[in-house]
Write an enzyme that holds these catalytic residues in place. Structure first.
Site, PDB file in Angstrom:
ATOM      1  N   ASN A  66       0.831  -1.203   0.000  1.00  0.00           N
ATOM      2  CA  ASN A  66       0.000   0.000   0.000  1.00  0.00           C
ATOM      3  C   ASN A  66       0.868   1.256   0.000  1.00  0.00           C
ATOM      4  O   ASN A  66       2.079   1.206   0.229  1.00  0.00           O
ATOM      5  CB  ASN A  66      -0.911   0.023   1.229  1.00  0.00           C
ATOM      6  CG  ASN A  66      -2.123  -0.860   1.081  1.00  0.00           C
ATOM      7  OD1 ASN A  66      -2.652  -1.026  -0.013  1.00  0.00           O
ATOM      8  ND2 ASN A  66      -2.566  -1.439   2.185  1.00  0.00           N
ATOM      9  N   GLY A 113      -9.264  -5.763  -5.058  1.00  0.00           N
ATOM     10  CA  GLY A 113     -10.128  -6.079  -6.198  1.00  0.00           C
ATOM     11  C   GLY A 113      -9.804  -5.286  -7.450  1.00  0.00           C
ATOM     12  O   GLY A 113      -9.695  -5.839  -8.551  1.00  0.00           O
ATOM     13  N   ASN A 114      -9.652  -3.961  -7.314  1.00  0.00           N
ATOM     14  CA  ASN A 114      -9.268  -3.171  -8.477  1.00  0.00           C
ATOM     15  C   ASN A 114      -7.859  -3.531  -8.925  1.00  0.00           C
ATOM     16  O   ASN A 114      -7.551  -3.556 -10.118  1.00  0.00           O
ATOM     17  CB  ASN A 114      -9.341  -1.675  -8.160  1.00  0.00           C
ATOM     18  CG  ASN A 114     -10.770  -1.206  -8.019  1.00  0.00           C
ATOM     19  OD1 ASN A 114     -11.619  -1.498  -8.836  1.00  0.00           O
ATOM     20  ND2 ASN A 114     -11.044  -0.471  -6.948  1.00  0.00           N
ATOM     21  N   GLU A 136      -9.972   3.235   2.661  1.00  0.00           N
ATOM     22  CA  GLU A 136      -9.223   1.991   2.585  1.00  0.00           C
ATOM     23  C   GLU A 136      -8.122   1.937   3.634  1.00  0.00           C
ATOM     24  O   GLU A 136      -7.393   2.909   3.843  1.00  0.00           O
ATOM     25  CB  GLU A 136      -8.602   1.816   1.200  1.00  0.00           C
ATOM     26  CG  GLU A 136      -9.617   1.496   0.111  1.00  0.00           C
ATOM     27  CD  GLU A 136      -8.971   0.892  -1.118  1.00  0.00           C
ATOM     28  OE1 GLU A 136      -8.244  -0.113  -0.968  1.00  0.00           O
ATOM     29  OE2 GLU A 136      -9.170   1.436  -2.218  1.00  0.00           O
ATOM     30  N   CYS A 190     -12.811   0.722  -4.712  1.00  0.00           N
ATOM     31  CA  CYS A 190     -12.309  -0.435  -3.966  1.00  0.00           C
ATOM     32  C   CYS A 190     -13.126  -1.646  -4.410  1.00  0.00           C
ATOM     33  O   CYS A 190     -14.319  -1.734  -4.103  1.00  0.00           O
ATOM     34  CB  CYS A 190     -12.432  -0.210  -2.465  1.00  0.00           C
ATOM     35  SG  CYS A 190     -11.917  -1.636  -1.475  1.00  0.00           S
ATOM     36  N   GLY A 247     -14.221  -3.937  -1.587  1.00  0.00           N
ATOM     37  CA  GLY A 247     -15.255  -3.222  -0.840  1.00  0.00           C
ATOM     38  C   GLY A 247     -16.606  -3.276  -1.526  1.00  0.00           C
ATOM     39  O   GLY A 247     -17.646  -3.427  -0.866  1.00  0.00           O
TER      40      GLY A 247
END
Length: 359
Positions: free
Chosen positions: A138, A148-149, A293, A302, A305
Site C-alpha cells: 500500500n 479487487g481493483n 481503505e 475499492c 469493498g
C-alpha cells in the site's frame, strides 16, 4: 529516491492526443510539447521534457521491450488504474521476492515526490499450482491480503507482458487465496472473488456475532455516534454501514470522509484495522458508496469493498444479489451467486503510462 520516467498518457482517444515525457527531480525547468504546442515554466527541482507520441512507433513503448531493460538501480514499471484506484505494476516474474522494499514503495506512491499511486503490485511466479502470485504494498508501506481493483489491473498487465489476445483467464495466488480473473472480449475484467467470510473472528472483528457467528447490522460506537455495521471479509476486512442507529440513512456525498474514515479504520473492534464502506441505497439493484481503505485512505474505488457491501446489503435485506455499485471513479457490476456462494466482480482496468524510477 530519484524518479526518471518515460510516460505515455492518453488524453483523448487511443488514436489521438497522446504524449510522452521523461523527468528527473533534480533539474531546474519544466517543458512540454503537446500536439505541437510548446509550454514551459520554472521549477526549482524538476525537469520534464515531452514530445508528441506521433514521433514514436507504438512498439517502442510496448511492455515487452520496455520491461526487458535491466539497468542496475532502475525500476521499470507500468501504471494502471481501475476506476481511478491507481497502481504501479512491476514485472517480478523472475523472483519470489519484491524488487523494492516497502519503504521504497512509500516513496514511489507519493503523489508529490514520487510517481503517485495507491499501491505497488508485483507480478510474481505462481505457487501451489497457480499461474501467478500477486503481492501488494500500500501507499503507507503496509501489505494487504488482496485488492479487487488491483487484481483487474494485474490481469491486464499480465495480458500485455504475455501478449495474450482476446478472452483469457488465469489463476492468481494472493494473501486472500486463489483468485481467477477473466479478461473479456471488450477489455473488461470479470473476477471470481471466491466466497465471502462472515464469521466474526475470521473477518476479524471483536464485535460479537448477532446472526449466528456473523455481525449483521450490529451497533458500533464511533466517536460517540452509534452506527449500524455489517462485517465481511473478502480475504481482507471490511466494515459496511448504511447509516446510524437513529435510522438516518446515509447521503454519502455529504460525508466528511477524511474525518470519520480513520476512526473506523483504527477502531479497537478491528484488530487488523479495517476498510470501511459508507453506502447509499438507490434501488434494489443500485448502490452508491464511498470508501476509506486501510493503508491508503480515501480512494476512488475499492473492488473488494464493492463485493463486501453487496454481501452486506443482501444480508440486511436491502438489495438483490446482482447490483451496480457506483464508486467515485465509476461503476462496478457485482453478483453474489446463490448456487456457488461466490462473488463475481466485473469492471475496467486501464493503462496509464510506462515509467522508470531510480532507486
Amino acid at each position: 529516491m530519484e524518479i526518471a520516467a518515460t510516460n505515455t498518457v492518453t488524453l483523448a482517444s487511443p488514436q489521438s492526443r497522446q504524449f510522452s515525457h521523461t523527468f528527473s527531480r533534480s533539474l531546474p525547468s519544466l517543458r512540454f510539447n503537446l500536439s505541437g504546442r510548446n509550454l514551459s515554466f520554472k521549477s526549482t527541482n524538476l525537469r520534464v521534457s515531452a514530445t508528441s507520441m506521433s514521433a514514436f512507433a507504438a512498439e517502442k513503448l510496448s511492455p515487452e521491450t520496455f520491461l526487458d531493460k535491466k539497468e542496475t538501480g532502475i525500476l521499470h514499471f507500468v501504471k494502471y488504474h481501475g476506476l481511478g484506484n491507481d497502481f504501479i505494476l512491476v514485472d517480478n516474474r523472475d523472483s519470489s521476492e519484491p524488487k523494492i522494499t516497502q519503504e521504497q514503495a512509500v516513496k514511489l506512491c507519493d503523489r508529490n515526490f514520487g510517481v503517485g499511486a495507491d499501491g505497488v503490485i508485483f507480478a510474481m511466479p505462481g505457487v501451489n499450482g497457480a499461474d501467478y502470485t500477486m503481492r501488494i504494498f500500500n501507499s503507507d508501506g503496509s501489505e494487504p491480503e488482496m485488492c479487487g481493483n488491483g487484481v483487474r489491473c494485474f490481469a491486464r498487465f499480465i495480458a500485455e507482458i504475455e501478449n495474450l489476445q482476446g478472452k483469457h483467464s488465469f489463476t492468481i495466488h494472493t494473501g486472500a487465496g486463489l483468485i481467477i480473473p477473466e479478461i473479456q472480449d471488450d477489455g473488461q475484467v470479470k473476477v471470481d472473488m471466491g466466497e465471502p467470510i462472515l464469521r466474526a473472528e475470521d473477518v476479524p472483528t471483536k464485535l460479537q456475532g448477532n446472526k449466528g457467528e456473523s455481525v449483521v447490522a450490529a451497533e458500533l460506537v464511533v466517536d460517540g455516534v452509534s452506527w449500524n455495521v455489517t462485517c465481511v471479509s473478502m480475504g481482507n476486512p471490511h466494515c459496511i454501514t448504511f447509516g446510524t442507529k437513529d435510522g438516518q440513512d446515509l447521503r454519502v456525498d455529504e460525508l466528511k470522509l477524511s474525518e470519520i474514515g480513520p476512526k473506523f479504520e483504527h477502531h479497537e473492534m478491528f484488530p487488523a484495522r479495517t476498510n470501511t464502506e459508507f453506502v447509499e441505497v438507490l434501488s434494489r439493484s443500485h448502490l452508491k458508496m464511498r470508501v476509506w481503505e486501510r493503508g491508503a485512505g480515501a480512494t476512488l474505488a475499492c473492488g473488494t469493498g464493492a463485493c463486501a457491501l453487496v454481501v452486506a446489503a443482501v444480508l440486511e435485506g436491502r438489495t438483490d444479489r446482482k447490483c451496480t455499485v457506483d464508486l467515485p471513479g465509476g461503476p462496478l457490476e457485482i453478483e453474489w451467486k446463490e448456487e456457488d456462494n461466490h462473488i463475481y466482480m466485473t469492471g475496467p482496468a486501464d493503462l496509464v503510462f510506462y515509467g522508470s524510477a531510480l532507486l
